[in-house]
Write an enzyme that holds these catalytic residues in place. Structure first.
Site, PDB file in Angstrom:
ATOM      1  N   GLU A  43      17.454  19.205 -26.969  1.00 42.28           N
ATOM      2  CA  GLU A  43      18.662  19.794 -27.547  1.00 42.28           C
ATOM      3  C   GLU A  43      19.082  19.081 -28.835  1.00 42.28           C
ATOM      4  O   GLU A  43      19.502  19.716 -29.787  1.00 42.28           O
ATOM      5  CB  GLU A  43      19.809  19.808 -26.530  1.00 42.28           C
ATOM      6  CG  GLU A  43      19.633  20.837 -25.427  1.00 42.28           C
ATOM      7  CD  GLU A  43      19.487  22.265 -25.979  1.00 42.28           C
ATOM      8  OE1 GLU A  43      20.010  22.559 -27.066  1.00 42.28           O
ATOM      9  OE2 GLU A  43      18.824  23.081 -25.321  1.00 42.28           O
ATOM     10  N   TYR A 126      28.577  22.023 -27.740  1.00 42.95           N
ATOM     11  CA  TYR A 126      27.350  22.793 -27.510  1.00 42.95           C
ATOM     12  C   TYR A 126      26.347  21.996 -26.663  1.00 42.95           C
ATOM     13  O   TYR A 126      25.829  22.499 -25.659  1.00 42.95           O
ATOM     14  CB  TYR A 126      26.684  23.214 -28.841  1.00 42.95           C
ATOM     15  CG  TYR A 126      25.279  23.663 -28.555  1.00 42.95           C
ATOM     16  CD1 TYR A 126      25.047  24.917 -27.985  1.00 42.95           C
ATOM     17  CD2 TYR A 126      24.187  22.800 -28.718  1.00 42.95           C
ATOM     18  CE1 TYR A 126      23.782  25.318 -27.608  1.00 42.95           C
ATOM     19  CE2 TYR A 126      22.922  23.190 -28.350  1.00 42.95           C
ATOM     20  CZ  TYR A 126      22.726  24.446 -27.799  1.00 42.95           C
ATOM     21  OH  TYR A 126      21.477  24.821 -27.404  1.00 42.95           O
ATOM     22  N   ASP A 144      25.123  28.627 -29.178  1.00 48.41           N
ATOM     23  CA  ASP A 144      24.418  28.141 -30.367  1.00 48.41           C
ATOM     24  C   ASP A 144      24.357  29.279 -31.386  1.00 48.41           C
ATOM     25  O   ASP A 144      24.900  30.365 -31.160  1.00 48.41           O
ATOM     26  CB  ASP A 144      23.025  27.606 -30.013  1.00 48.41           C
ATOM     27  CG  ASP A 144      21.995  28.713 -29.857  1.00 48.41           C
ATOM     28  OD1 ASP A 144      22.402  29.866 -29.581  1.00 48.41           O
ATOM     29  OD2 ASP A 144      20.802  28.440 -30.035  1.00 48.41           O
TER      30      ASP A 144
END
Ligand code: SF4
Length: 297
Positions: A43, A126, A144
């Site tokens: 990520e 996020y 996202d």
């Protein structure tokens, strides 16, 4: 539960989940045995770098640092070195800082709790939602750029979302979230994949899109974007490019570098000095005296 103008949310869930089962890319951080740490590393890397460039860096990173403790035991400069050419290298320092905090606060295990994830350095809304959802199969709205674009088109009927995430988008994403955590996690990754592969920024493949019969933007005749000018991705000649060149010298040097070696990478002394100062302020480069430099020890 929320709907597009006419489509019940559970129908959208079924459509996206079926499409994802058939079309998902086989990516290592999605493997059933990918650890929460592996998901977190992916990520951080994927935030501003395409999958193709992330794949080799991700594999090398996890081979060297298979756990947060392994990374935390190494110098931050090694994280910057391993970050290589992924771009936006402050992410390497943040990931290192997150690893150190995971060791210190959580015994070396990536926490499953959203609030604890969010409290880690470098972990924003996020990333916390993505790790909680993808690594721990929890129910979170994961917004996202790909997800935001799909929702903007399919749900709101606009070609692009706003520059920054709005409260209305969060509301839409939360309302559309399936109730069951497992289904919500699959929905999050499914919408993301649809945005990455089909509902792309510049050339959405509406003919291949399972959401087309329910897409508000398509139904409205695909009206052009009316909002403020969108940011370009220019790189050539920018301070970012100079910073990249300076960091490349330091990454390859494995030690201290004299100023002359850095001077050789860019002819404009003012811009070069500005870029170097920025790297030092960001903690990506350490001066050793006034004429030598290295990655952070
Ligand atoms: S129909 Fe086109 S615009 Fe609508 S969600 Fe699918 S790809 Fe995106």
């Amino acid at each position: 539960m929320a709907t597009t103008s006419v489509t019940p949310a559970p129908l959208l869930h079924g459509i996206v989940l079926d499409w994802y089962r058939e079309n998902a890319r086989d990516l290592p951080w999605r493997a059933p045995d990918a650890s929460p740490w592996a998901v977190m590393v992916s990520e951080f890397m994927l935030q501003q770098t395409p999958v193709k460039r992330v794949l080799p860096a991700y594999a090398a990173w996890l081979e060297r640092w298979p756990t947060p403790a392994a990374l935390a035991a190494d110098a931050p400069g090694e994280a910057v070195r391993m970050w290589g050419r992924l771009g936006y290298p402050r992410r390497a320092l943040r990931l290192h800082a997150a690893a150190a905090a995971i060791v210190e606060r959580h015994g070396g295990e990536v926490p499953a709790d959203h609030a604890e994830l969010l409290a880690l350095p470098g972990v924003g809304e996020y990333t916390a939602a993505a790790v909680a959802s993808f690594a721990f199969r929890q129910r979170h709205a994961v917004l996202d750029t790909n997800v935001r674009r799909v929702f903007a088109r399919a749900v709101t009927g606009e070609e692009y979302p706003a520059q920054a995430t709005t409260a209305a988008e969060r509301r839409t994403a939360t309302e559309l979230l399936p109730d069951h955590p497992e289904v919500a996690a699959a929905w999050a990754v499914g919408v993301m994949e649809l945005g990455a592969l089909v509902c792309t920024a510049r050339g959405p493949e509406c003919g291949d899109c399972p959401l087309r019969p329910h897409c508000a933007w398509d139904r409205a005749g695909r009206p052009p974007y009316q909002g403020p000018a969108r940011r370009g991705q220019s790189y050539e000649g920018t301070d970012r490019q100079v910073r990249g060149k300076l960091l490349a010298v330091l990454r390859e040097a494995h030690g201290e570098v004299p100023r002359q070696r850095l001077d050789a990478v860019w002819p404009d002394a003012v811009q070069r000095s500005r870029a170097l100062d920025g790297l030092i302020i960001d903690g990506l480069v350490e001066p050793v005296g006034s004429e030598r430099f290295r990655l952070p020890a």
